[in-house]
Design a protein around this motif. Structure first.
Motif, PDB file in Angstrom:
ATOM      1  N   ASP A 322      58.693  73.916  48.082  1.00 60.49           N
ATOM      2  CA  ASP A 322      59.071  74.100  49.484  1.00 60.49           C
ATOM      3  C   ASP A 322      60.009  75.298  49.571  1.00 60.49           C
ATOM      4  O   ASP A 322      61.105  75.292  49.004  1.00 60.49           O
ATOM      5  CB  ASP A 322      59.750  72.831  50.006  1.00 60.49           C
ATOM      6  CG  ASP A 322      59.923  72.858  51.511  1.00 60.49           C
ATOM      7  OD1 ASP A 322      59.758  73.946  52.102  1.00 60.49           O
ATOM      8  OD2 ASP A 322      60.225  71.805  52.089  1.00 60.49           O
ATOM      9  N   ASP A 323      59.569  76.349  50.292  1.00 65.03           N
ATOM     10  CA  ASP A 323      60.361  77.581  50.345  1.00 65.03           C
ATOM     11  C   ASP A 323      61.707  77.385  51.025  1.00 65.03           C
ATOM     12  O   ASP A 323      62.682  78.070  50.705  1.00 65.03           O
ATOM     13  CB  ASP A 323      59.569  78.673  51.083  1.00 65.03           C
ATOM     14  CG  ASP A 323      58.302  79.052  50.335  1.00 65.03           C
ATOM     15  OD1 ASP A 323      58.290  78.870  49.105  1.00 65.03           O
ATOM     16  OD2 ASP A 323      57.337  79.513  50.976  1.00 65.03           O
ATOM     17  N   GLU A 324      61.789  76.449  51.955  1.00 68.04           N
ATOM     18  CA  GLU A 324      63.031  76.289  52.710  1.00 68.04           C
ATOM     19  C   GLU A 324      64.137  75.671  51.866  1.00 68.04           C
ATOM     20  O   GLU A 324      65.286  76.108  51.909  1.00 68.04           O
ATOM     21  CB  GLU A 324      62.769  75.434  53.950  1.00 68.04           C
ATOM     22  CG  GLU A 324      61.806  76.084  54.946  1.00 68.04           C
ATOM     23  CD  GLU A 324      61.591  75.212  56.162  1.00 68.04           C
ATOM     24  OE1 GLU A 324      62.177  74.097  56.189  1.00 68.04           O
ATOM     25  OE2 GLU A 324      60.856  75.631  57.076  1.00 68.04           O
ATOM     26  N   VAL A 325      63.794  74.658  51.091  1.00 73.90           N
ATOM     27  CA  VAL A 325      64.817  73.957  50.296  1.00 73.90           C
ATOM     28  C   VAL A 325      64.611  74.165  48.801  1.00 73.90           C
ATOM     29  O   VAL A 325      65.371  73.631  48.004  1.00 73.90           O
ATOM     30  CB  VAL A 325      64.814  72.455  50.629  1.00 73.90           C
ATOM     31  CG1 VAL A 325      65.238  72.223  52.068  1.00 73.90           C
ATOM     32  CG2 VAL A 325      63.438  71.851  50.371  1.00 73.90           C
ATOM     33  N   ASN A 326      63.578  74.944  48.420  1.00 76.53           N
ATOM     34  CA  ASN A 326      63.287  75.220  47.017  1.00 76.53           C
ATOM     35  C   ASN A 326      63.125  73.918  46.228  1.00 76.53           C
ATOM     36  O   ASN A 326      63.682  73.727  45.151  1.00 76.53           O
ATOM     37  CB  ASN A 326      64.376  76.094  46.396  1.00 76.53           C
ATOM     38  CG  ASN A 326      63.933  76.692  45.069  1.00 76.53           C
ATOM     39  OD1 ASN A 326      62.727  76.826  44.822  1.00 76.53           O
ATOM     40  ND2 ASN A 326      64.884  77.028  44.226  1.00 76.53           N
ATOM     41  N   ASN A 327      62.351  73.005  46.804  1.00 71.42           N
ATOM     42  CA  ASN A 327      62.148  71.696  46.197  1.00 71.42           C
ATOM     43  C   ASN A 327      60.675  71.547  45.831  1.00 71.42           C
ATOM     44  O   ASN A 327      59.790  71.829  46.643  1.00 71.42           O
ATOM     45  CB  ASN A 327      62.558  70.596  47.168  1.00 71.42           C
ATOM     46  CG  ASN A 327      62.484  69.229  46.530  1.00 71.42           C
ATOM     47  OD1 ASN A 327      62.607  69.096  45.313  1.00 71.42           O
ATOM     48  ND2 ASN A 327      62.275  68.211  47.342  1.00 71.42           N
ATOM     49  N   GLN A 328      60.409  71.110  44.610  1.00 72.39           N
ATOM     50  CA  GLN A 328      59.035  70.940  44.164  1.00 72.39           C
ATOM     51  C   GLN A 328      58.496  69.580  44.593  1.00 72.39           C
ATOM     52  O   GLN A 328      59.233  68.586  44.637  1.00 72.39           O
ATOM     53  CB  GLN A 328      58.935  71.075  42.648  1.00 72.39           C
ATOM     54  CG  GLN A 328      59.038  72.501  42.138  1.00 72.39           C
ATOM     55  CD  GLN A 328      58.638  72.611  40.682  1.00 72.39           C
ATOM     56  OE1 GLN A 328      58.647  71.622  39.957  1.00 72.39           O
ATOM     57  NE2 GLN A 328      58.290  73.805  40.246  1.00 72.39           N
ATOM     58  N   TYR A 329      57.215  69.567  44.908  1.00 68.85           N
ATOM     59  CA  TYR A 329      56.563  68.324  45.279  1.00 68.85           C
ATOM     60  C   TYR A 329      55.119  68.387  44.823  1.00 68.85           C
ATOM     61  O   TYR A 329      54.552  69.468  44.615  1.00 68.85           O
ATOM     62  CB  TYR A 329      56.643  68.069  46.786  1.00 68.85           C
ATOM     63  CG  TYR A 329      55.957  69.117  47.623  1.00 68.85           C
ATOM     64  CD1 TYR A 329      54.648  68.944  48.065  1.00 68.85           C
ATOM     65  CD2 TYR A 329      56.620  70.294  47.978  1.00 68.85           C
ATOM     66  CE1 TYR A 329      54.013  69.904  48.834  1.00 68.85           C
ATOM     67  CE2 TYR A 329      56.003  71.264  48.744  1.00 68.85           C
ATOM     68  CZ  TYR A 329      54.695  71.058  49.174  1.00 68.85           C
ATOM     69  OH  TYR A 329      54.068  72.017  49.934  1.00 68.85           O
ATOM     70  N   GLN A 330      54.518  67.209  44.659  1.00 69.03           N
ATOM     71  CA  GLN A 330      53.142  67.101  44.185  1.00 69.03           C
ATOM     72  C   GLN A 330      52.202  66.961  45.365  1.00 69.03           C
ATOM     73  O   GLN A 330      52.420  66.141  46.260  1.00 69.03           O
ATOM     74  CB  GLN A 330      52.988  65.902  43.250  1.00 69.03           C
ATOM     75  CG  GLN A 330      51.603  65.761  42.640  1.00 69.03           C
ATOM     76  CD  GLN A 330      51.491  64.557  41.724  1.00 69.03           C
ATOM     77  OE1 GLN A 330      52.374  63.697  41.712  1.00 69.03           O
ATOM     78  NE2 GLN A 330      50.427  64.473  40.954  1.00 69.03           N
ATOM     79  N   MET A 331      51.150  67.757  45.363  1.00 64.22           N
ATOM     80  CA  MET A 331      50.137  67.711  46.414  1.00 64.22           C
ATOM     81  C   MET A 331      48.812  67.279  45.792  1.00 64.22           C
ATOM     82  O   MET A 331      48.238  67.987  44.969  1.00 64.22           O
ATOM     83  CB  MET A 331      49.974  69.073  47.083  1.00 64.22           C
ATOM     84  CG  MET A 331      48.890  69.096  48.145  1.00 64.22           C
ATOM     85  SD  MET A 331      48.650  70.741  48.836  1.00 64.22           S
ATOM     86  CE  MET A 331      47.272  70.424  49.947  1.00 64.22           C
TER      87      MET A 331
END
Length: 743
Positions: A322-331
């Motif tokens: 996530d570019d806004e919070v620099n948080n990785q997530y699984q899609m």
């Protein structure tokens, strides 16, 4: 009071973990349901349907994606995973135990697949992007004391959750996993009568009182009160001292003490394996299960599981940031994710074509009013166009026969659709194949363009495009195998008979934990499990069959081998046809009968030959030749033996001469040694006599010294006695003097 506070803290922590996991995976769960509805139900959304109604266009759809998913599922239904079980490095495990564990694991997976476990899980991967399976233990039946290992797909993968920090494909490295299942309020009260359901809020789904979009109790569309119950499994870590035995096994210190006690109780003759090296402290994980609802922990259990019982099957997911919070997530993504736009374009183009077909002009002719004939039969030819008749019209005006009617009749011309519409509709199929990486839907269109090999190769290409989902499935299945192998020695205890399936598919029963039978008593992490893709896809079998046939045509020896009893089973294993299983069984019987017939033929041939005079004469001549050859061979061997004997005699004479020379030298040495020995003996006798004389003199001196010492002691004692007597006389004299003075 303190225990109540701990339970409340655990409840809040568990609810927070469930809520966080639900929030983390909410988009994936939404995409899961939307994709499955898009593939299997309708490709038109409700908003699109409303728009079509407003435009008065036909609500038709052209689903080109389900066929692709169904083709992959049909191909997967032939799949048989390759299971390999091996012992860990340095841990001694009997090969029979390894084979039994592997065979029983194959049986567990086979039994679950009979309930469509593999098929449904793979359908989830293709259509929804992920799936979840569960491994658990239970009694074989209500009247049994033997426990069994079970494997199944969960009811709804979107109602499960895992630790967001898990990074392995199967998510077994996370700290917790859970499954939420809904129950009506009535069923909940029956199953958990001690819990008070009147404290639940039962919010509606549209209300804003939910926790991050997750509500523990709610009312569904039918106004039914629903309670969510969660089975929450969590890892607990504990420091434990472990020891390594001389036979390679590693046990906890407590287990080693129990082993010692058991050794003593059983009075084993052999010595218990000793500990090598120093013990060390390690951290072992165990699984605890909580059963929770909105306001209470219903149940708590410390299991003997080593791994989380829920296994995540990943399709073809990607990790994004996530570019806004620099948080990785699984899609997670279904296999048709990139083809949704093509499907919608197909629907739109098809709806446009159908709309044009609905609005086609039904009139056939344009006729001038003055050109209409007055006769009834002529008018019927114009109004009833389905009836074969000749159309007649007036060429001149009836009121003015000299006035011709310009173009009294002409055909109605429909305005054609723009060619872009039909081109777009036709290009959607190849575009879908390009996007999905599948080129199998148009195979065999033109037999002149595609050969059989091209069809097979193109099918393989389409199958290879789905390999990311096969990889995710095998990764999850390998974790399932690890869990099952870990549970076997914990639940398959005592003398039992368990079902096993061999590599060739043969089903048997195997006794365990009995004398001269496999013992399922191995330690944790003592066995590795590897599950890979098998070679039993239908297309791959077709390729194998084509390869075998081409090799048989190229090599006569290879063809002879494949037609032999050793090669024929391999050939039949690659045949896919109706009755293939019966064909294999029949081939085994046929091979046995053929072998018996060959043996009988050989015996009959031998009997016939033995009764044939020519054969008897030939056999006699052969025996004569053999006897002559044997006689010559024996004579040759005797000659060789005689030469060897002569050589040995010559060697013996040489050795005898050398021995005589050596014997003379030995005799001289013996005489010299005897002379030296005589001198030594005389010297020893003289020394012995001298020692005896010295000993007698020493003994006499000692006796004299002792006598002298004794005389001195006697003299000393006499002096002491004289001194004592003199002292007493003096004392007596003093007393006499003292008495005289008193007088």
């Amino acid at each position: 009071m303190e225990q109540t506070n701990d339970k409340q803290k655990n409840l809040e922590r568990i609810k927070k973990n469930i809520s966080n996991s639900h929030t983390y995976f909410r988009d994936n769960a939404k995409r899961y349901h939307e994709a499955r509805k898009f593939i299997f139900k309708t490709t038109i959304s409700q908003s699109q349907r409303d728009l079509l109604q407003q435009l008065s266009r036909p609500e038709v759809e052209f689903n080109i994606l389900e066929a692709y998913v169904s083709r992959l599922l049909g191909e997967f239904s032939k799949h048989e995973p390759s299971i390999e079980v091996t012992a860990s490095e340095g841990i001694p495990i009997e090969p029979e135990t390894i084979g039994t564990v592997e065979g029983h694991l194959r049986h567990i997976i086979y039994e679950s697949s009979k309930e469509s476990f593999a098929y449904e899980v793979y359908k989830d991967l293709l259509s929804g992007g992920y799936s979840v399976a569960k491994v658990w233990t239970d009694y074989q039946n209500p009247m049994s004391f033997n426990q069994q290992i079970f494997l199944a797909r969960v009811f709804d993968p979107t109602l499960t959750g895992f630790d967001p920090m898990a990074r392995d494909s199967h998510k077994g490295d996370g700290q917790y996993a859970f499954e939420v299942y809904p129950m009506t309020e009535e069923d909940f009260n029956l199953q958990f009568p001690k819990s008070d359901s009147t404290k639940f809020r039962f919010l509606k789904v549209s209300d804003s009182g939910q926790i991050d979009g997750f509500s523990w109790s709610y009312k569904d569309a039918k106004n039914t009160s629903i309670v969510l119950v969660a089975d929450y499994y969590e890892k607990t870590k504990k420091k434990t001292k472990i020891v390594q035995l001389a036979n390679g096994r590693v046990l906890t210190a407590k287990d080693y003490e129990k082993l010692q006690q058991y050794w003593i109780e059983q009075q084993f003759i052999e010595q218990i394996p000793a500990i090598i090296g120093d013990p060390r402290t390690t951290i072992l994980e165990r699984i605890c299960r909580y059963r929770v609802i909105e306001n209470e922990i219903l149940d708590y259990l410390e299991t003997d599981y080593t791994y989380l019982p829920y296994v995540f099957f990943d399709g073809n997911s990607v990790m994004l940031t996530d570019d806004e919070v620099n948080n990785q997530y699984q899609m997670t993504r279904p296999c048709i994710y990139q083809a949704k736009g093509v499907q919608e374009m197909t629907n739109y183009a098809g709806q446009t074509i159908c709309n044009a077909m609905e609005n086609l002009i039904q009139h056939k002719f344009i006729i001038m009013k003055e050109a209409l004939p007055q006769e009834k039969d002529y008018l019927e030819a114009l109004t009833d166009i389905q009836r074969s008749n000749t159309i007649i019209v007036n060429a001149y005006s009836e009121n003015n026969p000299d006035k011709p009617i310009p173009t009294p009749i002409r055909e109605v011309q429909n305005i054609p659709l723009p060619p872009e519409v039909t081109a777009a509709f036709q290009m959607t199929a190849p575009m879908t194949q390009t996007i999905l990486g599948s080129y199998a839907s148009n195979l065999g269109k033109n037999d002149n363009d595609l050969s059989g090999k091209a069809v097979i190769e193109s099918s393989s290409v389409g199958n290879a495009a789905s390999m990311p989902y096969i990889v995710g499935y095998l990764a999850g299945l390998s974790q399932v195998g690890i869990i099952c192998v870990d549970l076997m020695p914990k639940y398959l205890k005592g003398k039992r008979t368990i079902p096993v399936i061999s590599k060739d598919g043969t089903k048997n029963k195997q006794g365990i934990n009995q004398p001269n039978m496999p013992q399922l008593d191995y330690d944790e992490n003592a066995i590795h499990v590897n599950i890979s893709a098998g070679v039993n896809f239908q297309v791959q079998k077709t390729q194998s069959m084509a390869t075998i046939v081409s090799l048989m045509q190229a090599s006569q020896e290879f063809a002879e081998f494949m037609n032999s009893p050793a090669g024929l089973p391999i050939l039949l294993d690659n045949i896919e046809c109706y009755g293939a299983d019966r064909l294999r069984l029949a081939s085994e019987e046929w091979l046995q009968q053929k072998q018996q017939m060959q043996q009988q033929a050989q015996q009959m041939q031998q009997q016939q030959q033995q009764s044939d005079p020519a054969f008897i004469r030939a056999q006699a001549e052969m025996l004569k030749v053999q006897n002559t050859a044997e006689k010559d061979k024996v004579e040759q061997q005797l000659a060789i033996a005689q030469l060897a004997i002569d050589k040995e005699k010559a060697d013996a004479n040489i050795l005898l001469a050398e021995a005589r020379v050596n014997q003379a030298q030995i005799d001289s040495a013996v005489k010299l040694e005897e002379s030296n020995t005589s001198l030594h003996r005389h010297a020893l006798d003289s020394a012995t006599k001298l020692a005896e004389i010295q000993s007698r003199e020493h003994r006499a001196n000692v006796e004299t010294s002792v006598a002298t010492h004794k005389a001195r002691l006697d003299t000393h004692h006499a002096h002491l006695a004289t001194h004592e007597l003199h002292h007493r006389i003096q004392q007596a004299a003093k007393k006499v003097d003292a008495g005289i003075k008193e007088d």
